[in-house]
Design a protein around this motif. Structure first.
Motif, PDB file in Angstrom:
ATOM      1  N   ASP A  28       1.027  -1.182   0.122  1.00 53.00           N
ATOM      2  CA  ASP A  28       0.195  -0.142   0.095  1.00 53.00           C
ATOM      3  C   ASP A  28       0.580   0.901   0.424  1.00 53.00           C
ATOM      4  OD1 ASP A  28       1.120  -0.345   2.723  1.00 53.00           O
ATOM      5  OD2 ASP A  28      -1.439  -0.128   3.039  1.00 53.00           O
ATOM      6  N   GLY A  29       2.131   0.831  -0.360  1.00 46.01           N
ATOM      7  CA  GLY A  29       2.674   1.872   0.011  1.00 46.01           C
ATOM      8  C   GLY A  29       3.669   2.826   0.214  1.00 46.01           C
ATOM      9  N   GLY A  30       3.215   1.998   1.747  1.00 52.93           N
ATOM     10  CA  GLY A  30       4.212   2.422   3.600  1.00 52.93           C
ATOM     11  C   GLY A  30       5.176   1.651   3.584  1.00 52.93           C
ATOM     12  N   THR A  31       5.616   1.905   4.955  1.00 49.35           N
ATOM     13  CA  THR A  31       7.205   1.461   4.341  1.00 49.35           C
ATOM     14  C   THR A  31       7.537   0.196   5.483  1.00 49.35           C
ATOM     15  OG1 THR A  31       7.737   2.639   6.775  1.00 49.35           O
ATOM     16  CG2 THR A  31       8.516   4.081   3.925  1.00 49.35           C
ATOM     17  N   SER A  32       8.387  -0.915   5.666  1.00 46.27           N
ATOM     18  CA  SER A  32       7.889  -2.130   6.902  1.00 46.27           C
ATOM     19  C   SER A  32       9.599  -1.506   7.355  1.00 46.27           C
ATOM     20  CB  SER A  32       8.645  -3.054   5.938  1.00 46.27           C
ATOM     21  OG  SER A  32       9.634  -2.755   4.317  1.00 46.27           O
ATOM     22  N   ALA A  33      10.155  -2.674   7.962  1.00 44.04           N
ATOM     23  CA  ALA A  33      11.353  -1.823   9.634  1.00 44.04           C
ATOM     24  C   ALA A  33      12.468  -2.658   8.672  1.00 44.04           C
ATOM     25  CB  ALA A  33      10.961  -2.761  10.605  1.00 44.04           C
ATOM     26  N   ARG A  62       1.211   4.031  17.241  1.00 43.09           N
ATOM     27  CA  ARG A  62       0.497   2.694  17.554  1.00 43.09           C
ATOM     28  C   ARG A  62       1.414   2.490  15.708  1.00 43.09           C
ATOM     29  NH1 ARG A  62      -3.886   0.153  14.499  1.00 43.09           N
ATOM     30  NH2 ARG A  62      -4.591   2.860  14.178  1.00 43.09           N
ATOM     31  N   SER A  63       1.513   1.365  15.348  1.00 43.72           N
ATOM     32  CA  SER A  63       2.004   0.748  13.913  1.00 43.72           C
ATOM     33  C   SER A  63       1.244   0.403  12.836  1.00 43.72           C
ATOM     34  CB  SER A  63       3.325   0.161  13.988  1.00 43.72           C
ATOM     35  OG  SER A  63       3.487  -1.134  13.174  1.00 43.72           O
ATOM     36  N   LEU A  64       0.963   1.049  11.831  1.00 42.09           N
ATOM     37  CA  LEU A  64       0.061   1.293  11.224  1.00 42.09           C
ATOM     38  C   LEU A  64       0.773  -0.161  10.003  1.00 42.09           C
ATOM     39  CD1 LEU A  64      -1.653   4.234  10.790  1.00 42.09           C
ATOM     40  CD2 LEU A  64      -2.482   2.323  11.969  1.00 42.09           C
ATOM     41  N   ASP A  65       2.012  -0.371  10.066  1.00 44.84           N
ATOM     42  CA  ASP A  65       1.913  -1.751   8.820  1.00 44.84           C
ATOM     43  C   ASP A  65       2.070  -2.518   9.730  1.00 44.84           C
ATOM     44  OD1 ASP A  65       4.117   0.038   7.743  1.00 44.84           O
ATOM     45  OD2 ASP A  65       5.893  -0.169   9.012  1.00 44.84           O
ATOM     46  N   GLU A  66       2.131  -3.789   8.661  1.00 47.05           N
ATOM     47  CA  GLU A  66       1.202  -5.346   9.332  1.00 47.05           C
ATOM     48  C   GLU A  66       2.734  -6.070   8.777  1.00 47.05           C
ATOM     49  OE1 GLU A  66      -1.252  -6.618  10.281  1.00 47.05           O
ATOM     50  OE2 GLU A  66      -1.662  -4.820  10.771  1.00 47.05           O
ATOM     51  N   PRO A  67       3.494  -6.654   9.535  1.00 50.25           N
ATOM     52  CA  PRO A  67       3.053  -6.810  11.024  1.00 50.25           C
ATOM     53  C   PRO A  67       3.400  -5.747  11.260  1.00 50.25           C
ATOM     54  CG  PRO A  67       4.992  -8.281  10.451  1.00 50.25           C
ATOM     55  CD  PRO A  67       4.627  -7.965   8.934  1.00 50.25           C
ATOM     56  N   PRO A  68       2.719  -5.404  12.697  1.00 48.34           N
ATOM     57  CA  PRO A  68       3.030  -3.962  13.768  1.00 48.34           C
ATOM     58  C   PRO A  68       4.745  -4.220  14.157  1.00 48.34           C
ATOM     59  CG  PRO A  68       0.744  -5.538  14.426  1.00 48.34           C
ATOM     60  CD  PRO A  68       1.551  -6.409  13.513  1.00 48.34           C
ATOM     61  N   LEU A  69       5.044  -2.799  13.432  1.00 49.16           N
ATOM     62  CA  LEU A  69       6.596  -2.713  14.007  1.00 49.16           C
ATOM     63  C   LEU A  69       6.935  -2.437  15.579  1.00 49.16           C
ATOM     64  CD1 LEU A  69       7.749   0.069  11.959  1.00 49.16           C
ATOM     65  CD2 LEU A  69       7.748  -2.176  11.929  1.00 49.16           C
ATOM     66  N   VAL A 110       4.309   9.059   8.446  1.00 49.12           N
ATOM     67  CA  VAL A 110       4.873   8.524   7.220  1.00 49.12           C
ATOM     68  C   VAL A 110       7.185   8.800   7.301  1.00 49.12           C
ATOM     69  CG1 VAL A 110       5.622   6.969   5.102  1.00 49.12           C
ATOM     70  CG2 VAL A 110       3.496   7.308   6.118  1.00 49.12           C
ATOM     71  N   ALA A 111       7.402   7.291   8.352  1.00 45.72           N
ATOM     72  CA  ALA A 111       8.519   7.762   8.804  1.00 45.72           C
ATOM     73  C   ALA A 111       9.743   6.957   8.514  1.00 45.72           C
ATOM     74  CB  ALA A 111       9.809   6.960  10.923  1.00 45.72           C
ATOM     75  N   ALA A 112       9.786   7.596   6.971  1.00 39.97           N
ATOM     76  CA  ALA A 112      10.286   7.010   5.834  1.00 39.97           C
ATOM     77  C   ALA A 112      12.431   6.694   6.190  1.00 39.97           C
ATOM     78  CB  ALA A 112      10.419   8.324   4.688  1.00 39.97           C
ATOM     79  N   PRO A 113      12.639   5.619   5.621  1.00 41.20           N
ATOM     80  CA  PRO A 113      13.972   5.359   5.349  1.00 41.20           C
ATOM     81  C   PRO A 113      14.603   6.284   5.026  1.00 41.20           C
ATOM     82  CG  PRO A 113      12.753   3.429   5.006  1.00 41.20           C
ATOM     83  CD  PRO A 113      11.838   4.579   4.383  1.00 41.20           C
ATOM     84  N   GLY A 114      15.540   6.860   5.167  1.00 38.30           N
ATOM     85  CA  GLY A 114      16.326   7.805   4.204  1.00 38.30           C
ATOM     86  C   GLY A 114      16.354   9.182   5.623  1.00 38.30           C
ATOM     87  N   THR A 115      15.826   9.122   5.755  1.00 38.65           N
ATOM     88  CA  THR A 115      15.500  10.362   6.719  1.00 38.65           C
ATOM     89  C   THR A 115      16.041  10.163   8.741  1.00 38.65           C
ATOM     90  OG1 THR A 115      13.324   9.808   7.213  1.00 38.65           O
ATOM     91  CG2 THR A 115      13.480  10.741   5.204  1.00 38.65           C
ATOM     92  N   VAL A 116      16.819   9.450   8.294  1.00 41.72           N
ATOM     93  CA  VAL A 116      17.730   9.085   9.714  1.00 41.72           C
ATOM     94  C   VAL A 116      18.192  10.421  10.344  1.00 41.72           C
ATOM     95  CG1 VAL A 116      19.370   8.264  10.483  1.00 41.72           C
ATOM     96  CG2 VAL A 116      18.324   6.847   8.437  1.00 41.72           C
ATOM     97  N   ASP A 117      17.390  10.384  11.440  1.00 41.57           N
ATOM     98  CA  ASP A 117      17.731  11.929  11.997  1.00 41.57           C
ATOM     99  C   ASP A 117      16.987  12.980  12.131  1.00 41.57           C
ATOM    100  OD1 ASP A 117      21.428  10.699  13.344  1.00 41.57           O
ATOM    101  OD2 ASP A 117      19.163  10.227  13.927  1.00 41.57           O
TER     102      ASP A 117
END
Length: 127
Positions: A28-33, A62-69, A110-117
């Motif tokens: 669905d366009g979200g990110t996973s851990a 609350r994590s919206l990812d599946e499975p939840p983070l 959405v806490a996207a990868p690549g935006t570390v810190d």
């Protein structure tokens, strides 16, 4: 025999410890851990309907990812200036502020990868 059982248990623990989710994008366009170093700072201010900071509000993601983070803590409290901050793994979250009987409108981020810190501002309103 005891040595054999210990070796089997050790191998099992090592295998389980190596299991994890790979970084990526969900259908669905979200990110996973991904990598635990892919942490994003989510910060913001809890305010009331008049725009004044709310001290002592519980902020819960609350994590919206599946499975939840996994979320490292159940909640953090807003400071005297209404500010809060979380350091979370990359993924999709819903943040809610609570104080007493009052519950704020959830905010999705959405806490996207690549935006570390990189701090992401998520303001929360508490009626």
């Amino acid at each position: 025999m005891v040595g054999h059982v210990k070796a089997v248990l050790l191998v099992g623990l090592l295998v389980l410890g190596g299991c994890g989710r790979e970084a990526g994008t969900t259908s669905d366009g979200g990110t996973s851990a991904g990598n635990p170093t892919d942490l994003v700072v989510i910060a913001g201010t809890v305010v009331d309907d008049a725009g004044r900071p709310v001290e002592g509000a519980l902020v819960q993601p609350r994590s919206l990812d599946e499975p939840p983070l996994a979320v490292p803590e159940l909640a953090v409290m807003s400071g005297p200036d209404g500010r809060y901050e979380w350091r979370l793994a990359a993924g999709r979250y819903e943040f809610t502020a609570l104080k007493g009987e009052r519950t704020g409108v959830p905010a999705e981020v959405v806490a996207a990868p690549g935006t570390v810190d990189a701090a992401r501002e998520v303001p929360l309103r508490l009626p």
